[in-house]
Design a protein around this motif. Structure first.
Motif, PDB file in Angstrom:
ATOM      1  N   MET A   1       0.050  -1.041   0.001  1.00 16.32           N
ATOM      2  CA  MET A   1       0.460   0.337   0.106  1.00 16.32           C
ATOM      3  C   MET A   1       0.985   0.687  -0.410  1.00 16.32           C
ATOM      4  O   MET A   1       2.012   1.480   0.683  1.00 16.32           O
ATOM      5  N   VAL A   2       0.566   2.062  -1.039  1.00 16.06           N
ATOM      6  CA  VAL A   2       1.129   3.770  -0.582  1.00 16.06           C
ATOM      7  C   VAL A   2       1.184   4.695   0.359  1.00 16.06           C
ATOM      8  O   VAL A   2       0.091   4.371   0.598  1.00 16.06           O
ATOM      9  N   ASN A   3       2.018   4.633   0.885  1.00 16.18           N
ATOM     10  CA  ASN A   3       2.576   5.420   2.091  1.00 16.18           C
ATOM     11  C   ASN A   3       2.907   7.281   1.763  1.00 16.18           C
ATOM     12  O   ASN A   3       3.212   7.520   0.617  1.00 16.18           O
ATOM     13  N   SER A   4       2.425   7.969   2.737  1.00 14.53           N
ATOM     14  CA  SER A   4       3.035   9.215   3.102  1.00 14.53           C
ATOM     15  C   SER A   4       4.158   9.560   1.931  1.00 14.53           C
ATOM     16  O   SER A   4       4.735  10.484   1.509  1.00 14.53           O
ATOM     17  N   SER A   5       5.467   8.372   2.590  1.00 21.44           N
ATOM     18  CA  SER A   5       6.851   8.286   3.123  1.00 21.44           C
ATOM     19  C   SER A   5       6.918   8.149   1.695  1.00 21.44           C
ATOM     20  O   SER A   5       8.552   8.458   1.263  1.00 21.44           O
ATOM     21  N   HIS A   6       6.297   7.576   1.442  1.00 22.76           N
ATOM     22  CA  HIS A   6       7.153   6.487  -0.097  1.00 22.76           C
ATOM     23  C   HIS A   6       6.117   7.881  -1.216  1.00 22.76           C
ATOM     24  O   HIS A   6       7.304   8.048  -2.073  1.00 22.76           O
ATOM     25  N   GLU A   7       5.343   8.223  -0.865  1.00 29.86           N
ATOM     26  CA  GLU A   7       5.201   9.183  -1.971  1.00 29.86           C
ATOM     27  C   GLU A   7       5.776  10.876  -1.941  1.00 29.86           C
ATOM     28  O   GLU A   7       6.388  11.326  -3.318  1.00 29.86           O
ATOM     29  N   ALA A   8       6.434  10.926  -1.173  1.00 28.12           N
ATOM     30  CA  ALA A   8       7.442  12.183  -0.698  1.00 28.12           C
ATOM     31  C   ALA A   8       8.492  11.694  -1.037  1.00 28.12           C
ATOM     32  O   ALA A   8       9.267  12.736  -2.011  1.00 28.12           O
ATOM     33  N   MET A   9       9.603  10.491  -0.987  1.00 21.94           N
ATOM     34  CA  MET A   9      10.995  10.010  -1.946  1.00 21.94           C
ATOM     35  C   MET A   9      10.823  10.502  -2.902  1.00 21.94           C
ATOM     36  O   MET A   9      12.027  10.372  -3.630  1.00 21.94           O
ATOM     37  N   HIS A  10       9.624  10.168  -4.209  1.00 23.71           N
ATOM     38  CA  HIS A  10       9.885  10.610  -5.618  1.00 23.71           C
ATOM     39  C   HIS A  10       8.988  11.638  -6.464  1.00 23.71           C
ATOM     40  O   HIS A  10       9.368  12.492  -6.881  1.00 23.71           O
ATOM     41  N   ARG A  11       7.663  12.505  -5.169  1.00 24.82           N
ATOM     42  CA  ARG A  11       7.181  13.566  -5.878  1.00 24.82           C
ATOM     43  C   ARG A  11       8.264  14.537  -5.122  1.00 24.82           C
ATOM     44  O   ARG A  11       8.445  15.829  -5.833  1.00 24.82           O
ATOM     45  N   ILE A  12       9.390  14.954  -4.658  1.00 23.12           N
ATOM     46  CA  ILE A  12      10.365  15.738  -4.681  1.00 23.12           C
ATOM     47  C   ILE A  12      10.610  16.387  -5.381  1.00 23.12           C
ATOM     48  O   ILE A  12      11.678  17.144  -5.806  1.00 23.12           O
ATOM     49  N   PHE A  13      11.078  15.451  -6.788  1.00 23.94           N
ATOM     50  CA  PHE A  13      12.047  15.363  -7.734  1.00 23.94           C
ATOM     51  C   PHE A  13      10.857  16.287  -8.653  1.00 23.94           C
ATOM     52  O   PHE A  13      11.276  16.510  -9.906  1.00 23.94           O
ATOM     53  N   GLN A  14       9.385  15.702  -8.681  1.00 21.59           N
ATOM     54  CA  GLN A  14       8.836  17.017  -9.213  1.00 21.59           C
ATOM     55  C   GLN A  14       8.674  18.334  -8.868  1.00 21.59           C
ATOM     56  O   GLN A  14       8.876  19.177  -9.804  1.00 21.59           O
ATOM     57  N   GLU A  15       9.112  18.761  -7.698  1.00 15.95           N
ATOM     58  CA  GLU A  15       9.258  20.086  -6.870  1.00 15.95           C
ATOM     59  C   GLU A  15      10.600  20.700  -7.407  1.00 15.95           C
ATOM     60  O   GLU A  15      11.030  22.021  -8.104  1.00 15.95           O
ATOM     61  N   ASP A  16      11.734  19.597  -7.748  1.00 15.44           N
ATOM     62  CA  ASP A  16      13.008  20.220  -8.389  1.00 15.44           C
ATOM     63  C   ASP A  16      13.525  19.316  -8.617  1.00 15.44           C
ATOM     64  O   ASP A  16      14.325  18.392  -8.214  1.00 15.44           O
ATOM     65  N   PRO A  17      13.125  18.853 -10.178  1.00 15.93           N
ATOM     66  CA  PRO A  17      14.311  17.338 -10.594  1.00 15.93           C
ATOM     67  C   PRO A  17      15.447  17.871 -10.895  1.00 15.93           C
ATOM     68  O   PRO A  17      16.483  16.931 -11.099  1.00 15.93           O
ATOM     69  N   GLY A  18      15.797  18.693 -10.540  1.00 14.33           N
ATOM     70  CA  GLY A  18      17.577  18.769 -10.536  1.00 14.33           C
ATOM     71  C   GLY A  18      18.246  18.676  -9.558  1.00 14.33           C
ATOM     72  O   GLY A  18      19.762  18.402  -9.230  1.00 14.33           O
ATOM     73  N   ILE A  19      17.115  18.172  -8.621  1.00 13.25           N
ATOM     74  CA  ILE A  19      18.229  17.804  -6.899  1.00 13.25           C
ATOM     75  C   ILE A  19      18.949  16.559  -8.110  1.00 13.25           C
ATOM     76  O   ILE A  19      19.814  16.063  -7.772  1.00 13.25           O
ATOM     77  N   PHE A  20      18.404  15.408  -8.978  1.00 14.82           N
ATOM     78  CA  PHE A  20      19.039  14.261  -9.475  1.00 14.82           C
ATOM     79  C   PHE A  20      20.299  14.941  -9.995  1.00 14.82           C
ATOM     80  O   PHE A  20      21.328  13.788 -10.156  1.00 14.82           O
ATOM     81  N   THR A  21      21.060  15.935 -11.138  1.00 14.45           N
ATOM     82  CA  THR A  21      21.911  16.158 -11.409  1.00 14.45           C
ATOM     83  C   THR A  21      22.758  16.493 -10.751  1.00 14.45           C
ATOM     84  O   THR A  21      23.803  16.073 -10.648  1.00 14.45           O
ATOM     85  N   ARG A  22      22.135  16.871 -10.070  1.00  8.54           N
ATOM     86  CA  ARG A  22      22.882  17.941  -8.465  1.00  8.54           C
ATOM     87  C   ARG A  22      24.178  16.808  -7.747  1.00  8.54           C
ATOM     88  O   ARG A  22      25.422  17.064  -7.687  1.00  8.54           O
ATOM     89  N   THR A  23      22.654  15.717  -7.290  1.00 13.62           N
ATOM     90  CA  THR A  23      23.465  14.974  -6.362  1.00 13.62           C
ATOM     91  C   THR A  23      24.450  14.404  -7.321  1.00 13.62           C
ATOM     92  O   THR A  23      25.494  13.566  -6.346  1.00 13.62           O
ATOM     93  N   PHE A  24      24.262  13.643  -8.389  1.00 11.96           N
ATOM     94  CA  PHE A  24      24.769  12.875  -8.915  1.00 11.96           C
ATOM     95  C   PHE A  24      25.894  13.311  -9.871  1.00 11.96           C
ATOM     96  O   PHE A  24      27.217  13.328  -9.803  1.00 11.96           O
ATOM     97  N   ARG A  25      26.371  14.622 -10.345  1.00  9.60           N
ATOM     98  CA  ARG A  25      27.362  15.065 -10.051  1.00  9.60           C
ATOM     99  C   ARG A  25      28.407  15.494  -9.503  1.00  9.60           C
ATOM    100  O   ARG A  25      29.631  14.843  -9.427  1.00  9.60           O
ATOM    101  N   ALA A  26      28.244  15.504  -7.898  1.00 11.35           N
ATOM    102  CA  ALA A  26      28.896  15.038  -7.306  1.00 11.35           C
ATOM    103  C   ALA A  26      29.590  13.489  -6.753  1.00 11.35           C
ATOM    104  O   ALA A  26      29.990  13.803  -6.262  1.00 11.35           O
ATOM    105  N   LEU A  27      28.503  12.462  -7.308  1.00  8.09           N
ATOM    106  CA  LEU A  27      29.419  11.339  -7.082  1.00  8.09           C
ATOM    107  C   LEU A  27      29.908  11.154  -8.462  1.00  8.09           C
ATOM    108  O   LEU A  27      30.405   9.394  -8.327  1.00  8.09           O
TER     109      LEU A  27
END
Length: 302
Positions: free
Chosen positions: A1-27
């Motif tokens: 069952m989908v819960n709020s924690s599950h939702e936030a973990m992926h929906r934050i990328f809808q608010e700022d997709p740049g998190i993806f590139t910024r995080t992996f650039r550091a890696l």
């Protein structure tokens, strides 16, 4: 069952997709910065009979013209069945859109993250026909943002850090830095990332620390803070006084969430939302506003 924690973990990328590139650039994985990002339908269902849905799906365009699809999956525990689902998602997306897909799995514990990062090989061991290589973000590689000034420079990344490190011993320091950073941004941004953080922390002990740090606006989402404050208001006999001023705020929140997600809100839809005076119905519409792709779908079976 989908819960709020599950939702936030992926929906934050809808608010700022740049998190993806910024995080992996550091890696050390240099994904180019996006020049445009559009939210795509998450329904990957075939005609019949099996329904499959990725958690969040984004199309990322880059300056060099070689864009990609970013499929984000929030994974809270090990689930071997996900291997076949993820393989299907990537093959289907490539066939449907003709654009190379990237699978990102977001986890809150290192054990699940290590499991999710293993290559998935499809076919006999001597000659796998297909290999899936998920990118994984979790407490093992997401920076722990404990400096308030660093958090203020990148509030979405600080919120993501808080969510992924919710079970870590240093969670209180991360949350304090984020709370300080939210005071430096506009109210709407602070409310959205404050609520996403609370939802993402789920039932962890850090969630109570966050609730103690933040006073969250009642007009957004259906967090425990919002529900607790509403319950306290009823217990004190203040339901009527709260309802009159709250329904307008809830209605406006529904519209704003849809608009921030890029969902078109016509005049008829907006008028119907603002005419509603039932807080339970508005709460339901607010929950649906987080996932619908057409505004009219808010009212399905309402």
């Amino acid at each position: 069952m989908v819960n709020s924690s599950h939702e936030a973990m992926h929906r934050i990328f809808q608010e700022d997709p740049g998190i993806f590139t910024r995080t992996f650039r550091a890696l050390g994985i240099p994904f180019p910065d996006p020049v445009a990002v559009s939210l795509l339908p998450t329904d990957l269902t075939e005609t019949k009979p099996l329904e499959r849905r990725v958690d969040t799906l984004l199309r990322v365009d880059t300056a060099d013209g070689d864009g990609y699809l970013l499929a984000v999956e929030a994974q809270v525990r090990k689930d071997p069945a996900k291997h076949s689902s993820w393989t299907y998602y990537l093959a289907h997306l490539n066939a449907k859109y003709g654009i190379g897909p990237v699978l990102l799995v977001v986890c809150q514990d290192e054990s699940t993250a290590r499991w999710a990062a293993r290559p998935i090989r499809i076919g006999p061991p001597q000659w796998p026909s297909l290999t899936v290589r998920p990118l994984v973000l979790g407490p093992h590689n997401v920076p722990a943002v404990t400096d308030p000034s660093a958090a203020a420079r990148d509030v979405p990344l600080a919120a993501f850090s808080a969510i992924t490190h919710g079970k870590d011993p240093n969670a209180p320091a991360i949350l304090k830095a984020l709370a300080a950073a939210l005071k430096t941004v506009d109210e709407e941004t602070a409310v959205i990332f404050g609520e996403l953080t609370e939802l993402g922390l789920g039932k962890t002990p850090a969630a109570q620390i966050w609730r103690d740090l933040m006073a969250v606006d009642l007009s957004f989402f259906r967090s425990e803070t919002s529900q607790r404050l509403r319950a306290e208001g009823r217990a004190e006999g203040k339901t009527e006084g709260l309802a009159e001023g709250k329904t307008e705020g809830l209605a406006e929140a529904v519209v704003r969430v849809l608009e921030r997600r890029g969902v078109f809100v016509g005049r008829d839809v907006s008028d119907r939302i603002h005419r509603c005076t039932d807080t339970c119905v508005l709460d339901e519409w607010l929950a649906r506003a987080l996932s619908v792709t057409v505004a009219e779908d808010l009212f399905t079976d309402a």
